[in-house]
Design a protein around this motif. Structure first.
Motif, PDB file in Angstrom:
ATOM      1  N   ASP A 197       0.805  -1.220   0.000  1.00 46.21           N
ATOM      2  CA  ASP A 197       0.000   0.000   0.000  1.00 46.21           C
ATOM      3  C   ASP A 197       0.843   1.277   0.000  1.00 46.21           C
ATOM      4  O   ASP A 197       0.296   2.378   0.011  1.00 46.21           O
ATOM      5  N   LYS A 257       2.335   0.356  10.955  1.00 42.64           N
ATOM      6  CA  LYS A 257       1.578  -0.885  10.948  1.00 42.64           C
ATOM      7  C   LYS A 257       1.517  -1.495  12.347  1.00 42.64           C
ATOM      8  O   LYS A 257       2.356  -1.219  13.202  1.00 42.64           O
ATOM      9  N   HIS A 266      -5.893   4.827   6.391  1.00 47.48           N
ATOM     10  CA  HIS A 266      -6.470   4.340   5.133  1.00 47.48           C
ATOM     11  C   HIS A 266      -5.865   2.982   4.786  1.00 47.48           C
ATOM     12  O   HIS A 266      -4.679   2.744   4.985  1.00 47.48           O
ATOM     13  N   GLU A 267      -6.679   2.072   4.273  1.00 51.66           N
ATOM     14  CA  GLU A 267      -6.197   0.723   3.951  1.00 51.66           C
ATOM     15  C   GLU A 267      -5.247   0.706   2.769  1.00 51.66           C
ATOM     16  O   GLU A 267      -4.297  -0.084   2.743  1.00 51.66           O
ATOM     17  N   THR A 268      -5.493   1.550   1.768  1.00 50.90           N
ATOM     18  CA  THR A 268      -4.710   1.460   0.531  1.00 50.90           C
ATOM     19  C   THR A 268      -4.014   2.755   0.145  1.00 50.90           C
ATOM     20  O   THR A 268      -3.097   2.737  -0.669  1.00 50.90           O
ATOM     21  N   TYR A 290     -10.908   2.282   5.733  1.00 52.19           N
ATOM     22  CA  TYR A 290      -9.909   2.576   6.755  1.00 52.19           C
ATOM     23  C   TYR A 290      -9.831   1.425   7.760  1.00 52.19           C
ATOM     24  O   TYR A 290     -10.784   0.655   7.922  1.00 52.19           O
ATOM     25  N   HIS A 291      -8.673   1.342   8.424  1.00 55.33           N
ATOM     26  CA  HIS A 291      -8.524   0.502   9.600  1.00 55.33           C
ATOM     27  C   HIS A 291      -8.638   1.391  10.836  1.00 55.33           C
ATOM     28  O   HIS A 291      -7.981   2.440  10.924  1.00 55.33           O
ATOM     29  N   GLU A 344     -13.031  -2.416  10.930  1.00 50.70           N
ATOM     30  CA  GLU A 344     -13.109  -1.831   9.588  1.00 50.70           C
ATOM     31  C   GLU A 344     -14.018  -0.607   9.624  1.00 50.70           C
ATOM     32  O   GLU A 344     -15.033  -0.589  10.318  1.00 50.70           O
TER      33      GLU A 344
END
Length: 255
Positions: free
Chosen positions: A94, A105, A193-195, A232-233, A251
């Motif tokens: 990502d 992370k 954001h996830e990506t 998003y996480h 999530e």
């Protein structure tokens, strides 16, 4: 005679040069690249060495500067002296296409992971094929049942848990219960954001629950109007006054 002297001179030159060129890298794995710079800024709970508990998340953060665009970031954690201990590995895509990035992370440490000293490697590969590795020691401590913390959120923004959503430019309502064997010290929220690694992280820390062991968590967090939309996480981390932490992840869609 001249030919003999010439050959001898060449041989002596090679002998002198060889020690200077046999070690072209200043790290153990030969992945040095002047085009990439990595600075580890947070590893686990910090300290010397940094440490984390089996059965909990390992918080890892680093600043990455690359002259070419990033292709991937890989994590490898292996025991220093226990060949039976499983390696912990992960690869993240990502950050692809970014030049500068804040790597952030949460890495799961299995509850069954043997305690001991480990090496952590964070390797960045750019789109030109260059790589660079940052390395540090980390101690994994046994899973601590006495420091058990439970988090159960019932509301995050709108919708039910599992399909939660919030709107940019509005406040997001968060509610749930937290129980801890030891008194709570802090509760922190981190949303990323996830990506889209360039999307700003949303962070908040609360100390108004300090000293309690059973709380109804109820807070509101502002979502900036400029926040990029998408998946998003959502991480909520509770730290008790003994230094134990527990993170629950959900999530969240920001619309």
């Amino acid at each position: 005679m001249k030919k003999y002297i010439s050959k001898l001179t060449t041989l002596l030159s090679l002998v002198v040069i060889a020690p200077l060129t046999s070690c072209s890298s200043d790290d153990d794995n030969g992945t040095i690249s002047p085009n990439i710079d990595i600075t580890l800024t947070e590893v686990g709970h910090g300290g010397t060495p940094a440490h984390a508990h089996a059965g909990e998340d390992l918080h890892l953060e680093a600043e990455i500067i690359a002259k070419a665009k990033i292709a991937s970031v890989a994590i490898e954690i292996h025991s220093e002296d226990n060949n039976e201990a499983p390696e912990i590995t992960a690869t993240y895509n990502d950050y692809n296409g970014l030049i500068n990035a804040t790597f952030h992370k949460h890495i799961d440490i299995p509850a069954t992971q043997p305690a001991g000293m480990y090496h952590l490697h964070l390797t960045v590969t750019d789109m030109d094929g260059n790589t660079k590795t940052a390395e540090t020691e980390i101690e994994i401590l046994p899973a601590d049942s006495e420091g058990e913390i439970s988090i159960a959120l019932t509301e995050i923004g709108h919708g039910s848990i599992g399909s939660s959503h919030a709107h940019a430019g509005e406040e997001m309502h968060i509610e749930g219960t937290i129980t801890s064997v030891h008194a709570i010290a802090t509760v922190s929220i981190e949303i990323h954001h996830e990506t889209n690694a360039s999307a700003p992280e949303i962070e908040a820390e609360f100390t108004n629950y300090a000293g309690q062991t059973n709380v109804n968590f109820h807070e509101h967090i502002a979502i900036p109007a400029s926040q990029p939309t998408g998946p998003y996480h959502f991480h909520i981390t509770v730290t008790d006054d003994e230094g134990h932490t527990h993170t629950a992840e959900y999530e969240l869609e920001i619309e």
